[in-house]
Design a protein around this motif. Structure first.
Motif, PDB file in Angstrom:
ATOM      1  N   GLY A  73       9.742 -13.753  -7.031  1.00 21.92           N
ATOM      2  CA  GLY A  73      11.164 -13.581  -6.763  1.00 21.92           C
ATOM      3  C   GLY A  73      11.579 -14.386  -5.557  1.00 21.92           C
ATOM      4  N   HIS A  74      12.577 -13.899  -4.866  1.00 21.27           N
ATOM      5  CA  HIS A  74      13.173 -14.653  -3.761  1.00 21.27           C
ATOM      6  C   HIS A  74      12.492 -14.403  -2.414  1.00 21.27           C
ATOM      7  CE1 HIS A  74      16.375 -17.187  -2.275  1.00 21.27           C
ATOM      8  NE2 HIS A  74      16.643 -16.324  -1.313  1.00 21.27           N
ATOM      9  N   GLY A  75      11.593 -13.438  -2.362  1.00 17.84           N
ATOM     10  CA  GLY A  75      10.888 -13.168  -1.100  1.00 17.84           C
ATOM     11  C   GLY A  75      11.641 -12.280  -0.142  1.00 17.84           C
ATOM     12  N   THR A  76      12.652 -11.549  -0.640  1.00 17.06           N
ATOM     13  CA  THR A  76      13.482 -10.745   0.255  1.00 17.06           C
ATOM     14  C   THR A  76      12.807  -9.473   0.729  1.00 17.06           C
ATOM     15  OG1 THR A  76      14.522  -9.763  -1.681  1.00 17.06           O
ATOM     16  CG2 THR A  76      15.656 -11.617  -0.669  1.00 17.06           C
ATOM     17  N   GLY A  77      11.753  -9.046   0.068  1.00 19.16           N
ATOM     18  CA  GLY A  77      11.047  -7.842   0.489  1.00 19.16           C
ATOM     19  C   GLY A  77       9.567  -8.106   0.585  1.00 19.16           C
ATOM     20  N   LEU A  78       9.010  -8.002   1.782  1.00 17.86           N
ATOM     21  CA  LEU A  78       7.567  -8.148   1.985  1.00 17.86           C
ATOM     22  C   LEU A  78       7.131  -7.069   2.956  1.00 17.86           C
ATOM     23  CD1 LEU A  78       4.888  -9.907   1.749  1.00 17.86           C
ATOM     24  CD2 LEU A  78       5.593 -10.847   3.951  1.00 17.86           C
ATOM     25  N   CYS A  79       6.120  -6.315   2.596  1.00 16.37           N
ATOM     26  CA  CYS A  79       5.552  -5.339   3.524  1.00 16.37           C
ATOM     27  C   CYS A  79       4.053  -5.260   3.295  1.00 16.37           C
ATOM     28  CB  CYS A  79       6.215  -3.978   3.394  1.00 16.37           C
ATOM     29  SG  CYS A  79       6.486  -3.395   1.711  1.00 16.37           S
ATOM     30  N   VAL A  80       3.359  -4.717   4.253  1.00 15.10           N
ATOM     31  CA  VAL A  80       1.904  -4.764   4.266  1.00 15.10           C
ATOM     32  C   VAL A  80       1.348  -3.356   4.416  1.00 15.10           C
ATOM     33  CG1 VAL A  80      -0.138  -5.719   5.403  1.00 15.10           C
ATOM     34  CG2 VAL A  80       1.976  -7.059   5.288  1.00 15.10           C
ATOM     35  N   GLU A  81       0.420  -3.018   3.527  1.00 15.74           N
ATOM     36  CA  GLU A  81      -0.262  -1.725   3.555  1.00 15.74           C
ATOM     37  C   GLU A  81      -1.692  -1.952   4.035  1.00 15.74           C
ATOM     38  OE1 GLU A  81      -2.085   1.491   0.375  1.00 15.74           O
ATOM     39  OE2 GLU A  81      -0.654  -0.037  -0.303  1.00 15.74           O
ATOM     40  N   ARG A  82      -2.027  -1.348   5.150  1.00 21.81           N
ATOM     41  CA  ARG A  82      -3.376  -1.479   5.715  1.00 21.81           C
ATOM     42  C   ARG A  82      -4.088  -0.147   5.556  1.00 21.81           C
ATOM     43  NH1 ARG A  82      -7.803  -2.564   7.365  1.00 21.81           N
ATOM     44  NH2 ARG A  82      -8.357  -4.059   8.987  1.00 21.81           N
ATOM     45  N   SER A  83      -5.239  -0.153   4.900  1.00 18.38           N
ATOM     46  CA  SER A  83      -5.982   1.086   4.666  1.00 18.38           C
ATOM     47  C   SER A  83      -7.470   0.779   4.655  1.00 18.38           C
ATOM     48  CB  SER A  83      -5.549   1.710   3.336  1.00 18.38           C
ATOM     49  OG  SER A  83      -5.958   0.895   2.252  1.00 18.38           O
ATOM     50  N   ALA A  84      -8.255   1.816   4.394  1.00 19.13           N
ATOM     51  CA  ALA A  84      -9.707   1.620   4.307  1.00 19.13           C
ATOM     52  C   ALA A  84     -10.068   0.683   3.168  1.00 19.13           C
ATOM     53  CB  ALA A  84     -10.396   2.970   4.120  1.00 19.13           C
ATOM     54  N   ALA A  85      -9.177   0.561   2.199  1.00 20.13           N
ATOM     55  CA  ALA A  85      -9.431  -0.321   1.060  1.00 20.13           C
ATOM     56  C   ALA A  85      -9.115  -1.772   1.379  1.00 20.13           C
ATOM     57  CB  ALA A  85      -8.613   0.138  -0.143  1.00 20.13           C
ATOM     58  N   GLY A  86      -8.578  -2.042   2.567  1.00 11.48           N
ATOM     59  CA  GLY A  86      -8.267  -3.410   2.957  1.00 11.48           C
ATOM     60  C   GLY A  86      -6.783  -3.615   3.179  1.00 11.48           C
ATOM     61  N   THR A  87      -6.349  -4.859   3.066  1.00  6.80           N
ATOM     62  CA  THR A  87      -4.962  -5.224   3.303  1.00  6.80           C
ATOM     63  C   THR A  87      -4.304  -5.602   1.991  1.00  6.80           C
ATOM     64  OG1 THR A  87      -5.487  -6.045   5.528  1.00  6.80           O
ATOM     65  CG2 THR A  87      -3.425  -6.793   4.542  1.00  6.80           C
ATOM     66  N   HIS A  88      -3.224  -4.911   1.666  1.00  3.58           N
ATOM     67  CA  HIS A  88      -2.450  -5.202   0.464  1.00  3.58           C
ATOM     68  C   HIS A  88      -1.022  -5.543   0.855  1.00  3.58           C
ATOM     69  CE1 HIS A  88      -5.814  -3.001  -1.367  1.00  3.58           C
ATOM     70  NE2 HIS A  88      -5.473  -3.569  -2.519  1.00  3.58           N
ATOM     71  N   ILE A  89      -0.466  -6.534   0.184  1.00  3.74           N
ATOM     72  CA  ILE A  89       0.940  -6.849   0.393  1.00  3.74           C
ATOM     73  C   ILE A  89       1.750  -6.323  -0.785  1.00  3.74           C
ATOM     74  CG2 ILE A  89       0.515  -8.841   1.872  1.00  3.74           C
ATOM     75  CD1 ILE A  89       1.025 -10.646  -0.505  1.00  3.74           C
ATOM     76  N   TRP A  90       2.918  -5.793  -0.453  1.00  5.39           N
ATOM     77  CA  TRP A  90       3.893  -5.388  -1.453  1.00  5.39           C
ATOM     78  C   TRP A  90       4.989  -6.440  -1.461  1.00  5.39           C
ATOM     79  CZ3 TRP A  90       4.079  -0.671  -4.343  1.00  5.39           C
ATOM     80  CH2 TRP A  90       3.064   0.239  -4.047  1.00  5.39           C
ATOM     81  N   THR A  91       5.302  -6.963  -2.626  1.00  4.13           N
ATOM     82  CA  THR A  91       6.337  -7.978  -2.735  1.00  4.13           C
ATOM     83  C   THR A  91       7.012  -7.849  -4.086  1.00  4.13           C
ATOM     84  OG1 THR A  91       6.796 -10.362  -2.481  1.00  4.13           O
ATOM     85  CG2 THR A  91       4.780  -9.742  -3.646  1.00  4.13           C
ATOM     86  N   GLY A  92       7.983  -8.720  -4.366  1.00  2.68           N
ATOM     87  CA  GLY A  92       8.718  -8.655  -5.615  1.00  2.68           C
ATOM     88  C   GLY A  92       7.873  -9.083  -6.804  1.00  2.68           C
ATOM     89  N   ALA A  93       8.296  -8.645  -7.994  1.00  4.31           N
ATOM     90  CA  ALA A  93       7.595  -8.994  -9.235  1.00  4.31           C
ATOM     91  C   ALA A  93       8.605  -9.000 -10.382  1.00  4.31           C
ATOM     92  CB  ALA A  93       6.483  -7.996  -9.529  1.00  4.31           C
TER      93      ALA A  93
END
Length: 387
Positions: A73-93
């Protein structure tokens, strides 16, 4: 609630160069565990408008690495989830017309390429919605999801903002904890986030003196604050882009595109009122606190930091000049070295002062400076301004 104020906006990044030279940033996120910035840019070409580049920067704005996300998408929403499972990014789809209609949760892999619309990573909080984006409130571990019921530009958009438990959302379960509806704002939305009981929106247009941040009460939907932003004046193609939680306050981005590069500038609002004491890690094999009440700790009060500790050398040896006792986290570090006074046990001195000098450097290290080769405990109850 954060006090929105344009007059006090300490700079966090100034002219940080991003990975892609073809488009300005659209969103920014601060990941506090690894102390890194994540910045999202659209690809910038018509045929690849749904591809984004995620730049990962160090705390001082040095480009560390990047990742390409296709069909995002356009990149208007990006956030990062940091947990014991590692680093995941949430973005558009699953983009439609260049704008996301769903979310993706993707492991961050430096310099790799991923597909945001792959069924294995797609998350769909709501169906039949338009121009969606997300943020994370790290203080409550909540995913904040913004959706539109009409497929129009933000000034005339209508829809809602949901908040979900982040762990449940990561597992694919989306039960709204709350939904805050919104109507047409008449303004260009450039980012949003949530911190505690409030939602914050960033509005404005390129090269127009109309940058504004608002604070809305989650419970009532009432706009409690609206503040014009004057940070980083005089930039080439100055444009507000992205807002996120930064430690216990908020940070917002101002993009610029001088010549052929794309830069991001980030400032923060003043820290809120007095916060709880936070314990600071130290080398327990080398130093021993006088009691559990004297382990190294700090608290922030506005833009002031209070530090409290009392330590002895575990092996009974003397303190040395320039010895580093512990390191304060980023949000508690001054922007220039602070020289401060502490105390030393009376048994360590004879007919001499019981004061001892400490320094707190911009890298956060608390260091002792005394030429007397003191033996015994040393301690401090001092405060300093971070800016």
């Amino acid at each position: 609630m954060i006090t929105l104020a344009s007059a006090v906006t300490p700079t966090l990044l100034a002219g940080a160069t991003l990975a892609s030279p073809v488009s300005v940033a659209q969103s920014v996120f601060w990941e506090s565990v690894d102390q890194l910035w994540y910045v999202c840019q659209p690809d910038g070409t018509p045929e690849d408008m749904d591809r984004v580049t995620v730049s990962r920067l160090t705390a001082d704005g040095t480009l560390l690495d990047k990742m390409f996300i296709g069909r995002s998408g356009h990149g208007t929403g990006l956030c990062v989830e940091r947990s014991a499972a590692g680093t995941h990014i949430w973005t558009g789809a699953v983009p439609s017309g260049g704008w996301a209609t769903a979310l993706a949760r993707i492991p961050y892999v430096p310099n790799a390429t991923a597909d945001a619309s792959d069924a294995a990573v797609v998350k769909t909080p709501r169906a039949n919605v338009h121009r969606v984006s997300a943020s994370i409130d790290p203080t409550r571990r909540q995913l904040i999801f913004r959706w539109q019921s009409n497929n129009v530009s933000s000034p005339t958009a209508e829809g809602g903002i949901d908040r979900y438990d982040l762990g449940a959302a990561a597992a694919g379960t989306f039960t709204p904890l709350q939904t805050l509806p919104f109507g047409a704002s008449g303004k260009t939305l450039q980012g949003f986030t949530s911190l505690g009981d409030h939602v914050y929106h960033l509005y404005g247009d390129q090269n127009v003196d109309n940058f504004t941040v608002t604070c809305t009460d989650w419970a009532s939907g009432t706009v409690l604050q609206s503040q014009k932003i004057t940070a980083f004046p005089g930039l080439t193609n100055r444009e507000p882009e992205g807002i996120c939680v930064y430690e216990d306050t908020l940070a917002f981005g101002i993009a610029a595109k001088p010549d052929s590069v794309r830069q991001l500038n980030v400032a923060r609002f003043p820290h809120p009122g007095t916060n709880p004491w936070v314990t600071v890690p130290f080398n327990e094999a080398v130093y021993t606190p006088n009691s559990v009440n004297y382990v190294p700790q700090f608290r922030t009060a506005g833009d002031q930091v209070h530090v409290h500790f009392s330590l002895s050398k575990a092996d009974g040896t003397a303190w040395t000049q320039g010895e580093k006792l512990f390191q304060l986290p980023l949000r508690a570090r001054p922007n220039r070295t602070q020289r401060l006074i502490g105390v030393v046990t009376g048994g360590a001195v004879t007919a001499d002062t019981m004061t001892v000098r400490f320094e707190v450097a911009p890298d956060g290290y608390v260091t002792i400076w005394d030429e007397r080769t003191l033996v015994g405990w040393v301690g401090g109850d001092f405060s300093f301004w971070v800016c």
